[in-house]
Write a protein that holds these residues in place. Structure first.
Motif, short mmCIF file in Angstrom:
data_model
loop_
_atom_site.label_atom_id
_atom_site.label_comp_id
_atom_site.label_asym_id
_atom_site.label_seq_id
_atom_site.Cartn_x
_atom_site.Cartn_y
_atom_site.Cartn_z
N UNK A 109 18.82 2.10 16.57
CA UNK A 109 17.75 1.60 15.44
C UNK A 109 16.69 2.72 15.77
N UNK A 110 16.12 3.31 14.57
CA UNK A 110 15.06 4.00 14.70
C UNK A 110 13.96 3.39 13.85
N UNK A 111 12.73 3.43 13.91
CA UNK A 111 11.80 2.83 13.02
C UNK A 111 10.44 3.41 13.10
N UNK A 112 9.79 3.49 11.93
CA UNK A 112 8.37 4.08 12.09
C UNK A 112 7.50 2.91 11.33
N UNK A 113 6.31 2.82 12.04
CA UNK A 113 5.45 1.37 11.55
C UNK A 113 4.55 2.15 10.78
N UNK A 120 0.70 -1.14 -0.26
CA UNK A 120 -0.07 -0.01 -0.03
C UNK A 120 0.59 1.10 -0.05
N UNK A 121 2.11 1.21 -0.15
CA UNK A 121 3.01 2.25 -0.12
C UNK A 121 3.11 2.94 -1.46
N UNK A 122 3.00 4.29 -1.70
CA UNK A 122 3.51 4.96 -2.83
C UNK A 122 4.66 5.93 -2.76
N UNK A 123 5.01 6.26 -3.84
CA UNK A 123 6.28 7.11 -3.84
C UNK A 123 6.32 8.23 -3.14
N UNK A 124 5.03 8.90 -2.83
CA UNK A 124 5.17 10.16 -1.98
C UNK A 124 4.94 9.70 -0.58
N UNK A 125 4.27 8.68 -0.18
CA UNK A 125 4.54 8.10 1.31
C UNK A 125 5.80 7.54 1.65
N UNK A 126 6.41 6.91 0.58
CA UNK A 126 7.82 6.49 0.92
C UNK A 126 8.64 7.80 1.11
N UNK A 127 8.85 8.86 0.51
CA UNK A 127 9.72 9.60 0.54
C UNK A 127 9.21 10.49 1.91
N UNK A 128 7.93 10.67 2.34
CA UNK A 128 7.46 11.46 3.30
C UNK A 128 7.99 10.49 4.72
N UNK A 129 7.91 9.17 4.74
CA UNK A 129 8.20 8.37 6.02
C UNK A 129 9.95 8.28 5.92
N UNK A 130 10.57 8.21 4.77
CA UNK A 130 12.07 8.02 4.87
C UNK A 130 12.47 9.49 5.37
N UNK A 131 11.85 10.34 5.04
CA UNK A 131 12.38 11.74 5.34
C UNK A 131 12.47 11.94 6.99
N UNK A 132 11.56 11.18 7.65
CA UNK A 132 11.62 11.31 8.98
C UNK A 132 12.80 11.04 9.72
#
Length: 285
Positions: free
Chosen positions: A248-252, A174-186
């Protein structure tokens, strides 16, 4: 607010009549249109303002918590100036903290309900196996819920971002390129790479020398759980591992769960207290 190249309107005014007049050069026109559209970005979708500004150079122009048009276009133009073929997309070097048997301990901040206070669940992650050639890792997780009688255990499979087998584009779950960039950028480490023009498409030209390793962890199954633990494994984790400290940092991320599930771990030696790590000692004679 949309951000675009300053000369985009001029190119569009040139291309639109061509499209209306003839379709013989459709491929050429399409390619040029794509080049123009690639200049458009939604800064608010690519980077969370708080996370981005915390890791950006102090000289960055700021307007309403977002980088200025000049700043973003400068980074994009400096990156585009060097052909992709000359960039080094080598995979990351091996890391002593990413190996079979490594244990990480910490907690996960969880919001079960919008109106309730956040909970901190105790977590222990153990890496069972790593295959750098395939860019994969496997392991188990143990979660101790508040008021839980016994830990909930799961198995997971990890994808190591290596520019070869896996890139920053998830393309599933269910991930998109926009959601990927938003979460990686955290992750501040990713934001620094992005703002330095090191992220080209979904790959990173400085991944080999990067101080962090990026991964995705996807839980596969429950190994042990109660009759009604109330947990789901439908989502996945964006993971960032520090090479120097093992932190380690992670976002679910799960469309069916509330956001802001943050995982915070430290590398430990199996059986040692949290935060403690030991290494083998050698003496040459």
């Amino acid at each position: 607010m949309p951000v675009r190249d300053e000369d985009a309107s001029d190119i569009f005014s040139e291309l639109v009549p061509q499209v209306l007049r003839s379709t013989e050069d459709r491929n050429e026109v399409t390619n040029r249109l794509r080049q123009v559209l690639s200049g458009w970005r939604r800064a608010s979708d690519l980077l969370d303002p708080d996370d981005m500004m915390a890791s950006c150079p102090a000289s960055m122009d700021e307007r309403d918590g977002l980088p200025s048009l000049h700043t973003l276009t400068t980074f994009r133009e400096s990156c585009a100036a060097t052909p992709a073929s000359s960039q080094d997309f080598s995979p990351p070097e091996p890391c002593s903290y990413l190996r079979a048997g490594q244990v990480f301990c910490g907690n996960q901040r969880v919001n079960r309900m919008e109106s309730s206070a956040a909970e901190n669940w105790l977590v222990e992650i153990q890496v069972q196996d790593v295959d750098l050639r395939q860019g994969m890792a496997w392991g188990t997780s143990s979660w101790l819920l508040p008021n839980g009688e016994a830990p909930v255990e799961t198995t997971w499979q990890g994808e190591i971002i290596d520019n070869c087998n896996h890139t920053f584009d998830t393309q599933k779950w269910g991930a998109s390129h926009i959601s990927d960039m938003k979460n990686w950028s955290k992750f501040s480490a990713f934001s620094e790479l992005y703002m330095a023009g090191s992220i080209l498409g979904s790959r990173c030209c400085r991944l080999k020398e990067c101080s962090h390793i990026f991964m995705r962890w996807k839980e596969q199954a429950f190994a042990k759980s109660g009759d009604d633990c109330g947990l789901t494994i439908a989502g996945f984790y964006y993971i960032c591992l520090c090479r120097q400290t093992g932190d380690v940092e992670g976002f679910y991320v799960d469309p069916l769960s509330l956001p802001n599930h943050k995982l915070t771990l430290k590398a430990v030696t199996a059986g040692a207290p949290a935060g403690m790590q030991s290494f083998a000692a050698f003496q040459f004679r």
